[in-house]
Motif scaffolding. Structure first.
Motif, PDB file in Angstrom:
ATOM      1  N   UNK A 120       0.838  -1.195   0.000  1.00  0.00           N
ATOM      2  CA  UNK A 120       0.000   0.000   0.000  1.00  0.00           C
ATOM      3  C   UNK A 120       0.877   1.251   0.000  1.00  0.00           C
ATOM      4  N   UNK A 121       2.076   1.160   0.592  1.00  0.00           N
ATOM      5  CA  UNK A 121       2.994   2.302   0.525  1.00  0.00           C
ATOM      6  C   UNK A 121       3.537   2.523  -0.878  1.00  0.00           C
ATOM      7  N   UNK A 122       4.007   1.434  -1.524  1.00  0.00           N
ATOM      8  CA  UNK A 122       4.609   1.654  -2.848  1.00  0.00           C
ATOM      9  C   UNK A 122       3.538   1.938  -3.898  1.00  0.00           C
ATOM     10  N   UNK A 123       2.293   1.561  -3.623  1.00  0.00           N
ATOM     11  CA  UNK A 123       1.220   1.930  -4.543  1.00  0.00           C
ATOM     12  C   UNK A 123       1.152   3.456  -4.629  1.00  0.00           C
ATOM     13  N   UNK A 124       1.351   4.110  -3.476  1.00  0.00           N
ATOM     14  CA  UNK A 124       1.346   5.567  -3.482  1.00  0.00           C
ATOM     15  C   UNK A 124       2.580   6.144  -4.147  1.00  0.00           C
ATOM     16  N   UNK A 125       3.745   5.535  -3.881  1.00  0.00           N
ATOM     17  CA  UNK A 125       4.987   6.123  -4.357  1.00  0.00           C
ATOM     18  C   UNK A 125       5.335   5.733  -5.796  1.00  0.00           C
ATOM     19  N   UNK A 126       5.208   4.434  -6.077  1.00  0.00           N
ATOM     20  CA  UNK A 126       5.620   3.967  -7.402  1.00  0.00           C
ATOM     21  C   UNK A 126       4.436   3.450  -8.202  1.00  0.00           C
ATOM     22  N   UNK A 127       3.236   3.913  -7.841  1.00  0.00           N
ATOM     23  CA  UNK A 127       2.034   3.429  -8.516  1.00  0.00           C
ATOM     24  C   UNK A 127       2.103   3.579 -10.023  1.00  0.00           C
ATOM     25  N   UNK A 128       2.900   4.551 -10.495  1.00  0.00           N
ATOM     26  CA  UNK A 128       2.988   4.777 -11.935  1.00  0.00           C
ATOM     27  C   UNK A 128       3.827   3.698 -12.622  1.00  0.00           C
TER      28      UNK A 128
END
Lengths: 336, 321
Positions: free
Chosen positions: A290-298
Motif C-alpha cells: 500500500x505504501x509503494x502503490x502511493x509512491x511507485x504506482x505509476x
C-alpha cells in the motif's frame, strides 16, 4: 468481529461442510438436465471470465517489460508476446526504482502470520476444553461473554493497545519496557529504539481468540463423553487428557481454522499498519504494497509484480487446500 | 535484522511457546488430586481470558471513554466529538458514502451470488467456475485494489489506454474518464472491488443452501406445475430465506469495516471517504484520539443492529423448524 458472526459461523460451517461434500439431493439429475439451458451456461461462463480477467491482467502486466507494460494495454501482449522475469527480479531484490525490494516484507509476513495463527489456536483450544469439560459455576457466563465480545470491532481496540505497548496503562510501564527488561532475549525480541513483531503477534492473538474459542468449543464439546470419563477413571489428569486426547482429535478442526487465521493475518492491513509502522524490520507485505502503490504506482510493471508476489501465497493455499480453505474461510468470514 | 535471523526469531518464539506450554502441562499434571481441577481451569482458561480482557474488554471501555475526551485524551469535551461527526457538513461525504457502501455491496453481491448459485446448481461442471469466482476471497483487499487499479488505469485520451475499462470504453468511441477522480461515481468503482470479492462468498453459501432443499419439496412443486420464476420465487427463495439474510448481513458488516480498499485506491480523497478510513485518519494521521475513538464507537453502534437483526432472523428460522 460480531456476535452474529458466531451464529453465522455455525450456519456457515454447516454450509461449508455441505460444500465440501456436495450432495445433489436438491434436484435429481433428470431434473437438472431439464433445467439447464445453453443461455444459463453462457451466462455463467461470461461471469467467470469477467471475474478472472482482472487477476489475469495483473499477472500478464507483471511479466511484460517496463516499456510495454506502462505504455500499452496488457491484452496487446497476446498479439506481440514479449515476456520477462526482470520485474520480479527487481521487485524481489531491489533495483533502481525500488531500493531494498519486497523480500524482507515477504519474510515479515511469514514471521508475523505463522505464530499469529498457531498461538491463538492453541490458547483457544485450551480455553474451549476447560469451558466444555472442566465446567464450574461461571463457565456458561464466561462462554457467553466471549461470544458477545465478537461485536467489538477491531477499530475499538487499536488506540488503547498502542498505548499499552508503547506508553503503558494506568501509570504502569509499557509492554516494550517489560520485554526489554528480560536479559539477552528482550533485546532480541524488541530491540531498543526499534520495532518488534511482538505487538503484532499479541494483537492478532487477542483479536483471533473470541471466534476461535467459540468455534473450537463447538467442536470440542461434541467429542464423545465416554472417552473423557474412561480416561478420568484410569486416573489421567486434565493435562494428560488435553495432550493425548483433545489435541490429536482436534487436528481436523484446527486445520481449517488455522488456514483461515493464517490468511487473515497474511492479508491484514489495518493491524499491520497500526502496530508495525512502515519499517522494513517488521512491516508485512500488505503495508509495503500500500505504501509503494502511493509512491511507485505509476510503475505498473513493478507494482503488479509486487502485488502478485503478495497474493501468490493465498492463491497457492486456495488451490491446494480448497476444501479446508472453504470451511475455514466461511466459518471466519465475519472476523474483523 | 536480516531475513535469516527473523526466521530464526520466529522459530524460537514458536518453540519457546510450545516448550513452556508442554512443561506447564507436564508439571501441572503432577499436582495432587485436590488441586488438579482448579489448576486445570486456571491454566487452560487463564491465558485466553487474560488476553481477551486486555485486548478487547478494557480497550472497548477505554475507547468509549476516550470518545468523550479531547484530541490528547486528557480533557473531557462532552459530546463534542459526536457533534463534530454528525454536525460538520464536510463529514456528510463519508457518512453518505458509508451508507451507499452498505446498501449497494450486500444487495448486489447477494443477487449475483444467488443467480450464480441457481445456474451452477443446474450445470454439470460447476467446480471450475465456482473456484474461479470464489478465488478473489483469498486475495487481500490490498492485492484486489492493485488488480482493479490496473483496470481503472487512466491515460490522456490522446495516448493509448493501458487500463481495461478505459480501453473498452474507447472502443465505443466514448472518451474515458479518470475513473477514480470522477465524482460521485468513483465510490461505485471502489464498491465494485468489494462486490468482486464478496460474490464468491454469497455464491458458495447460497449454493450449499439450495442443495440442501429437500428433493421432494422441489418435485412436489414441479408436479403442481411450478416452473421457472414461480419455482424460484415461491419455493427456492422462501426455503433459503434464513441463509439469504445471513449472507446479506454478513457482507454488510464486512463492508462497514472495510478500510483497505479506500485507503489504497484513493486514501479517501476525491469524495470517496468512508467511516472506517476516516477513523484511521483521525486516530493515526491527525492524532485526534477523541474523534478517532468516537468514530470507532459509531462503527460499533452501526454494527450492533445488523447483528441483532441477524440473530432474530436465525432464531425465527430455528423456531419454525
Amino acid at each position: 468481529m460480531s456476535v452474529e458472526s458466531s451464529e453465522t459461523a455455525v450456519a456457515l460451517e454447516k454450509a461449508a461442510a455441505k460444500t465440501a461434500a456436495p450432495d445433489h439431493s436438491g434436484m435429481s439429475s433428470a431434473l437438472r438436465r431439464n433445467l439447464s439451458s445453453p443461455w444459463a451456461s453462457a451466462f455463467v461462463i461470461i461471469l467467470t471470465v469477467l471475474w478472472t480477467i482482472p487477476t489475469l491482467g495483473l499477472l500478464v502486466t507483471s511479466l511484460r517489460p517496463a516499456e510495454e507494460a506502462n505504455n500499452s494495454g496488457w491484452w496487446t501482449a497476446f498479439a506481440d508476446p514479449v515476456f520477462t522475469l526482470d520485474n520480479y527480479q527487481e521487485v524481489i531484490s531491489g533495483g533502481d526504482t525500488i531500493p531494498g525490494g519486497i523480500l524482507p516484507y515477504f519474510i515479515n509476513s511469514f514471521v508475523i502470520s505463522i505464530p499469529a495463527a498457531m498461538i491463538p489456536l492453541t490458547l483457544a483450544l485450551m480455553a474451549a476444553y476447560a469451558l466444555a469439560w472442566v465446567p464450574f459455576r461461571w463457565s456458561n457466563a464466561i462462554f457467553l461473554l466471549i461470544f458477545a465480545l465478537q461485536v467489538v470491532p477491531l477499530q475499538m481496540a487499536l488506540l488503547p493497545l498502542l498505548q499499552l505497548f508503547n506508553l503503558g496503562w494506568f501509570g504502569l510501564p509499557p509492554l516494550r519496557d517489560l520485554v526489554q527488561a528480560v536479559p539477552v532475549l528482550g533485546d532480541w525480541i524488541w530491540p531498543t529504539g526499534g520495532t518488534s513483531f511482538m505487538p503484532l503477534w499479541i494483537a492478532h492473538t487477542m483479536f483471533a481468540l473470541p471466534l476461535a474459542i467459540f468455534l473450537l468449543h463447538n467442536f470440542v464439546s461434541q467429542l464423545p463423553r465416554d472417552l473423557f470419563e474412561a480416561a478420568r477413571v484410569d486416573g489421567a489428569s486434565h493435562f494428560l487428557i488435553f495432550r493425548k486426547l483433545v489435541l490429536p482429535l482436534s487436528v481436523p478442526a484446527i486445520a481449517s481454522f488455522a488456514i483461515f487465521q493464517f490468511l487473515w493475518v497474511w492479508n491484514d492491513l489495518l493491524v499491520g499498519l497500526t502496530f508495525a509502522g512502515g519499517t522494513v524490520d517488521v512491516a508485512p507485505i500488505t503495508v509495503y504494497l500500500s505504501n509503494i502503490k502511493g509512491t511507485y504506482g505509476a510503475s505498473l510493471h513493478l507494482i503488479t509484480a509486487g502485488a502478485f508476489i503478495a497474493i501468490v501465497v493465498p492463491l497457492i493455499v486456495f488451490f491446494s487446500l480448497q476444501r479446508f480453505f472453504v470451511r475455514g474461510l466461511l466459518a471466519g468470514s465475519v472476523k474483523g | 535484522m536480516d531475513n535469516a535471523s527473523k526466521l530464526a526469531l520466529m522459530a524460537s518464539v514458536v518453540l519457546v511457546f510450545f516448550g513452556v506450554l508442554l512443561l506447564v502441562l507436564f508439571l501441572a499434571g503432577r499436582a495432587s488430586g485436590r488441586w488438579q481441577t482448579p489448576l486445570a481451569r486456571l491454566i487452560f482458561l487463564g491465558p485466553a481470558a487474560l488476553l481477551v480482557i486486555i485486548g478487547l474488554v478494557i480497550p472497548a471501555i477505554q475507547t468509549t471513554y476516550g470518545s468523550f475526551q479531547g484530541p490528547d485524551g486528557k480533557k473531557s469535551v462532552g459530546l463534542a466529538n459526536y457533534e463534530w461527526i454528525f454536525g460538520t457538513p464536510d463529514n456528510w461525504v463519508f457518512l453518505r458514502n458509508t451508507a451507499i457502501w452498505i446498501i449497494v455491496t450486500p444487495i448486489f453481491s447477494t443477487v449475483v451470488g444467488l443467480v450464480l448459485a441457481l445456474l451452477l446448481d443446474r450445470m454439470r461442471r460447476e467446480s471450475i467456475p465456482k473456484s474461479l469466482i470464489f478465488m478473489p476471497m483469498a486475495i487481500s483487499f490490498v492485492g484486489a485494489s492493485i488488480i482493479w487499479g490496473l483496470v481503472y488505469e487512466y491515460r490522456d485520451p490522446a495516448e493509448e489506454q493501458v487500463g481495461l475499462l478505459s480501453a473498452i470504453v474507447s472502443l465505443f468511441n466514448i472518451t474515458p474518464e479518470n475513473w477514480l477522480l470522477w465524482q460521485p461515481w468513483n465510490t461505485f468503482f471502489l464498491i465494485i472491488i468489494m462486490i468482486w470479492i464478496q460474490v464468491g462468498f454469497a455464491m458458495v453459501v447460497l449454493s450449499a443452501a439450495i442443495k440442501a432443499i429437500p428433493m421432494d419439496v422441489t418435485e412436489a412443486a414441479m408436479l403442481d406445475g411450478a416452473t421457472g420464476w414461480k419455482l424460484f420465487s415461491k419455493v427456492t427463495v422462501p426455503m433459503i430465506r434464513g441463509t439469504l439474510v445471513v449472507v446479506l448481513t454478513t457482507i454488510a458488516i464486512g463492508t462497514l469495516k472495510v478500510f483497505d480498499i479506500v485507503r489504497v485506491m484513493t486514501n479517501g480523497n476525491f469524495g470517496t471517504q468512508v467511516l472506517s478510513n476516516e477513523m484511521y485518519a483521525q486516530a493515526f494521521v491527525q492524532f485526534d484520539k477523541g474523534r478517532g475513538s468516537a468514530l470507532a464507537v459509531v462503527l460499533f453502534i452501526a454494527v450492533v443492529p445488523l447483528i441483532i437483526y441477524n440473530i432474530v432472523q436465525l432464531r425465527k428460522e430455528q423456531s419454525i423448524r
